[in-house]
Design a protein around this motif. Structure first.
Motif, PDB file in Angstrom:
ATOM      1  N   GLU A 169      -6.233 -14.075  -4.252  1.00 38.89           N
ATOM      2  CA  GLU A 169      -4.769 -14.113  -4.234  1.00 38.89           C
ATOM      3  C   GLU A 169      -4.186 -15.405  -4.807  1.00 38.89           C
ATOM      4  O   GLU A 169      -3.405 -16.103  -4.156  1.00 38.89           O
ATOM      5  N   ARG A 194      -2.100 -12.627  -6.589  1.00 41.41           N
ATOM      6  CA  ARG A 194      -0.904 -12.240  -5.834  1.00 41.41           C
ATOM      7  C   ARG A 194       0.209 -12.051  -6.853  1.00 41.41           C
ATOM      8  O   ARG A 194       0.832 -13.001  -7.317  1.00 41.41           O
ATOM      9  N   THR A 214       6.631  -2.780  -3.939  1.00 43.51           N
ATOM     10  CA  THR A 214       6.120  -3.977  -4.606  1.00 43.51           C
ATOM     11  C   THR A 214       6.736  -4.223  -5.977  1.00 43.51           C
ATOM     12  O   THR A 214       6.558  -5.296  -6.544  1.00 43.51           O
ATOM     13  N   GLN A 233       2.431 -10.737   6.025  1.00 40.77           N
ATOM     14  CA  GLN A 233       1.049 -11.190   5.833  1.00 40.77           C
ATOM     15  C   GLN A 233       0.056 -10.045   5.929  1.00 40.77           C
ATOM     16  O   GLN A 233      -0.930  -9.996   5.201  1.00 40.77           O
ATOM     17  N   LYS A 242       2.823  -5.787   2.776  1.00 37.88           N
ATOM     18  CA  LYS A 242       2.938  -5.991   1.327  1.00 37.88           C
ATOM     19  C   LYS A 242       3.670  -7.294   1.034  1.00 37.88           C
ATOM     20  O   LYS A 242       4.578  -7.691   1.764  1.00 37.88           O
ATOM     21  N   VAL A 243       3.247  -7.949  -0.029  1.00 41.98           N
ATOM     22  CA  VAL A 243       3.892  -9.174  -0.487  1.00 41.98           C
ATOM     23  C   VAL A 243       4.836  -8.802  -1.617  1.00 41.98           C
ATOM     24  O   VAL A 243       4.426  -8.197  -2.608  1.00 41.98           O
ATOM     25  N   GLY A 254       5.393 -12.680   3.402  1.00 42.77           N
ATOM     26  CA  GLY A 254       5.450 -11.543   2.490  1.00 42.77           C
ATOM     27  C   GLY A 254       6.698 -11.457   1.643  1.00 42.77           C
ATOM     28  O   GLY A 254       6.755 -10.628   0.731  1.00 42.77           O
TER      29      GLY A 254
END
Length: 314
Positions: free
Chosen positions: A117, A152, A196, A249, A252-253, A273
């Motif tokens: 990430e 990420r 996302t 965390q 989804k980020v 996130g």
């Protein structure tokens, strides 16, 4: 040697996450003066391969197709990547469910340490990645001969369109017997944007009190704004929201242009996130809520009054 990027796709379409991971891969390639090749592994995935070939920075697309690769199972896909690894010194993928599932296995088979990430490329072997739920940023130098990296994608922009790269079919390996097999999948359908990749996200927290309130208060605003719907872990655990709406965390980020947090206190797990969002708006009746510390705009108000009013005025 070149860089191999594992494409994230559903055989028919290429995920936006691939284009963002490509931006990171291109920065590594620029530093070491190498090319980026994209691996599209699946079945009937020519359309996804053609979409990958149109991205700027891609010099070649490798298309591997077989029944074993149809569903992105980690075991056959990692076997394929390892069979190709001799021509590459960096293997990279977006930190999606596929990337997180496949690349650790690839790293183990190659006997190297994975760098997970990354959020910034400093050089071809040095990267930044978040630790402690994003409270600290770690600088990592990969010293292995082959680097295995997940990205990420919220920290990288989407790759632009470029000249059409060549699409080359590669033979699949003789896959060994595996302990796992594909049984079935149930994909949720929605007219709203994917969480996302959405430009606007409105999220609700435990303060909503019930799934009915979530539906009545959050969804009308989301529909008016054309926004994706998110939720805190507390709201998901309480059954107010779907699991795939979870931001944080353990969810989804995201990094949308606009993130609206409604009735969310701002626990560090949730902030991890969404704190990279371009503009953060917080609505909470508790003026001491931690969410206001990261918000660009804050409204101290009752969400059951503020959100219906917002929906009426949009």
């Amino acid at each position: 040697m070149a860089i191999l990027l594992l494409a994230d796709h559903d055989n028919a379409t290429l995920s936006d996450q691939t284009g963002k991971a490509l931006t990171a891969a291109s920065k590594i390639a620029k530093d070491q003066g190498s090319d980026v090749h994209v691996l599209v592994a699946g079945k009937g995935a020519k359309a996804a391969a053609d979409a990958a070939a149109k991205l700027a920075g891609v010099s070649k697309v490798l298309l591997a197709e077989s029944d074993e690769l149809a569903n992105n199972l980690a075991e056959p896909l990692s076997d394929l990547i390892v069979s190709l690894a001799g021509s590459y010194d960096t293997i990279i993928a977006a930190a999606t469910s596929t990337g997180k599932n496949v690349l650790p296995r690839v790293a183990a088979l190659l006997d190297v340490a994975q760098v997970s990430e990354i959020i910034e490329v400093i050089s071809s072997d040095t990267f930044k990645r978040p630790i402690y739920a994003g409270n600290a940023i770690q600088t990592v130098q990969a010293t292995d001969a082959k680097k295995v990296i997940t990205v990420r994608t919220a920290s990288f922009s989407q790759a632009s369109q470029g000249p059409f790269a060549t699409v080359e079919k590669v033979p699949t390996v003789a896959f060994s017997s595996h302990a796992s097999s594909f049984v079935s999948e149930e994909v949720s359908a929605s007219d709203r944007p994917e969480l996302t990749s959405a430009k606007i996200i409105i999220s609700g927290g435990r303060a909503l009190g019930s799934a009915e309130n979530f539906k009545e208060v959050i969804l009308p605003v989301a529909d008016k704004l054309g926004a994706a719907v998110g939720a805190s872990r507390a709201a998901v655990d309480a059954g107010y929201a779907l699991n795939d709406w979870q931001v944080g965390q353990t969810g989804k980020v995201v990094a949308p242009q606009l993130y609206i947090a409604c009735g969310i206190s701002g626990a560090i797990q949730h902030l991890a996130g969404m704190k990279d969002s371009k503009v953060i708006v917080a609505i909470n009746k508790d003026e001491e809520a931690p969410i206001f510390q990261v918000a660009d705009y804050g409204l101290v108000a009752d969400i059951f009054e503020a959100l219906p009013e917002l929906a009426r005025t949009i």
